[in-house]
Design a protein around this motif. Sequence first.
Motif, PDB file in Angstrom:
ATOM      1  N   TYR A  75       0.841  -1.198   0.000  1.00 36.20           N
ATOM      2  CA  TYR A  75       0.000   0.000   0.000  1.00 36.20           C
ATOM      3  C   TYR A  75       0.879   1.252   0.000  1.00 36.20           C
ATOM      4  O   TYR A  75       0.656   2.183  -0.776  1.00 36.20           O
ATOM      5  CB  TYR A  75      -0.906  -0.024   1.231  1.00 36.20           C
ATOM      6  CG  TYR A  75      -1.837   1.154   1.374  1.00 36.20           C
ATOM      7  CD1 TYR A  75      -3.157   1.076   0.940  1.00 36.20           C
ATOM      8  CD2 TYR A  75      -1.412   2.342   1.956  1.00 36.20           C
ATOM      9  CE1 TYR A  75      -4.034   2.154   1.077  1.00 36.20           C
ATOM     10  CE2 TYR A  75      -2.268   3.427   2.096  1.00 36.20           C
ATOM     11  CZ  TYR A  75      -3.577   3.329   1.653  1.00 36.20           C
ATOM     12  OH  TYR A  75      -4.424   4.399   1.790  1.00 36.20           O
ATOM     13  N   ILE A  76       1.883   1.282   0.847  1.00 36.56           N
ATOM     14  CA  ILE A  76       2.768   2.448   0.941  1.00 36.56           C
ATOM     15  C   ILE A  76       3.606   2.584  -0.330  1.00 36.56           C
ATOM     16  O   ILE A  76       3.734   3.681  -0.892  1.00 36.56           O
ATOM     17  CB  ILE A  76       3.672   2.343   2.183  1.00 36.56           C
ATOM     18  CG1 ILE A  76       2.825   2.433   3.461  1.00 36.56           C
ATOM     19  CG2 ILE A  76       4.745   3.433   2.180  1.00 36.56           C
ATOM     20  CD1 ILE A  76       3.593   2.138   4.737  1.00 36.56           C
ATOM     21  N   ALA A  77       4.181   1.484  -0.798  1.00 38.29           N
ATOM     22  CA  ALA A  77       5.055   1.534  -1.971  1.00 38.29           C
ATOM     23  C   ALA A  77       4.303   1.949  -3.223  1.00 38.29           C
ATOM     24  O   ALA A  77       4.854   2.633  -4.089  1.00 38.29           O
ATOM     25  CB  ALA A  77       5.723   0.174  -2.189  1.00 38.29           C
ATOM     26  N   LYS A  78       3.039   1.572  -3.333  1.00 39.95           N
ATOM     27  CA  LYS A  78       2.251   1.921  -4.524  1.00 39.95           C
ATOM     28  C   LYS A  78       1.802   3.380  -4.493  1.00 39.95           C
ATOM     29  O   LYS A  78       1.380   3.937  -5.510  1.00 39.95           O
ATOM     30  CB  LYS A  78       1.032   0.994  -4.637  1.00 39.95           C
ATOM     31  CG  LYS A  78       0.305   1.074  -5.984  1.00 39.95           C
ATOM     32  CD  LYS A  78       1.169   0.568  -7.124  1.00 39.95           C
ATOM     33  CE  LYS A  78       0.401   0.446  -8.440  1.00 39.95           C
ATOM     34  NZ  LYS A  78       0.010   1.717  -9.033  1.00 39.95           N
ATOM     35  N   GLY A  79       1.912   4.004  -3.313  1.00 43.27           N
ATOM     36  CA  GLY A  79       1.575   5.420  -3.232  1.00 43.27           C
ATOM     37  C   GLY A  79       0.282   5.721  -2.507  1.00 43.27           C
ATOM     38  O   GLY A  79      -0.251   6.833  -2.614  1.00 43.27           O
TER      39      GLY A  79
END
Length: 322
Positions: A75-79
């Motif tokens: 979730y964080i890495a995808k933005g």
Amino acid sequence: MKTNLKISKEQSLAFYKDMLRIRKFEEAISDVSEDKEIKTPCHLYIGQEAIAVGACRAVEKEDYAFAFYRGHGHYIAKGGDTKKMVAEIFCKSTGCCKGRGGSMHLISPEVNLFGSTAIVAGQIAPAAGVALSSKLRDDKKVTLLFFGEGATEEGVFSEIVNFASLKKLPLIMICENNNAAAHMKLSERQPIDDMYLKTEPYMPSFQIDGNDVIEVYSKVKEAAERARDGQGPTFIECMTFRWKGHVGPLLDIDKGLRTAQEIDSWKAKDPLLNKDILSGLLDSEIRDIELEVDDEVKQAFRFARESSKPDPATLLDDIYAD
């Protein structure tokens, strides 16, 4: 397999910042879980940060992604919006699922992260469906599909491997092999250690160092180029290790699944200690990133704590499409 890819200073900063963001958020979530401030079960991603970051940085924001129950990092890495993520983990109305999903059901349509699921392998068929849609519409988008090695034991995995290969779907299958299910080692569950051997007859399949963000980035970028060119799916097995137990903040050493020595040996391979990344960064740049991330974490947790719980009157909302 070691990549010779040279990355820019800008990429080094982005890789390090994204991995640190995941690490700091997961540590903070671990703390509130241990203090019983939250009740939703949390499957922490500490130790596996390089996989989500390397893969998501290798594709475009418009590309699609599906995660599994250990999905905070994706979730964080995808933005995804971290305030909405933490609010969801606190089960507040401002969460990304309005407080109804909790830790294992994160979604961010704004960046085409179409959700994570608590069901082992539950995301595999929907991801293939989205990839099929891209193929039929010829929109040149790829779909990232993240799952653990345990998902390869489910029947839907074999079915989608066959279907994706047959239809040449623009699907990148990323297996995060941390060698452990809930409380069983891989050797107790499967007759082979190398998951990529299962898919090798069907599609290009690789086993790489999942703790090396540059290697993950390089291999996923190659797979994305193949997919956009109509050459079909790729399977990438990322060898890694989760520092925490299966669920929650404890280590699970008492359950006999692993030893303190094994955990220490993998901590020495910490994705955030990647020399190829750190060698290009100044100490002052690292400190600035740490301060920025710490502030983001504080703001997200403040937002979550100050948000209201869902109104009971809305219990039946969002069950059916309008």
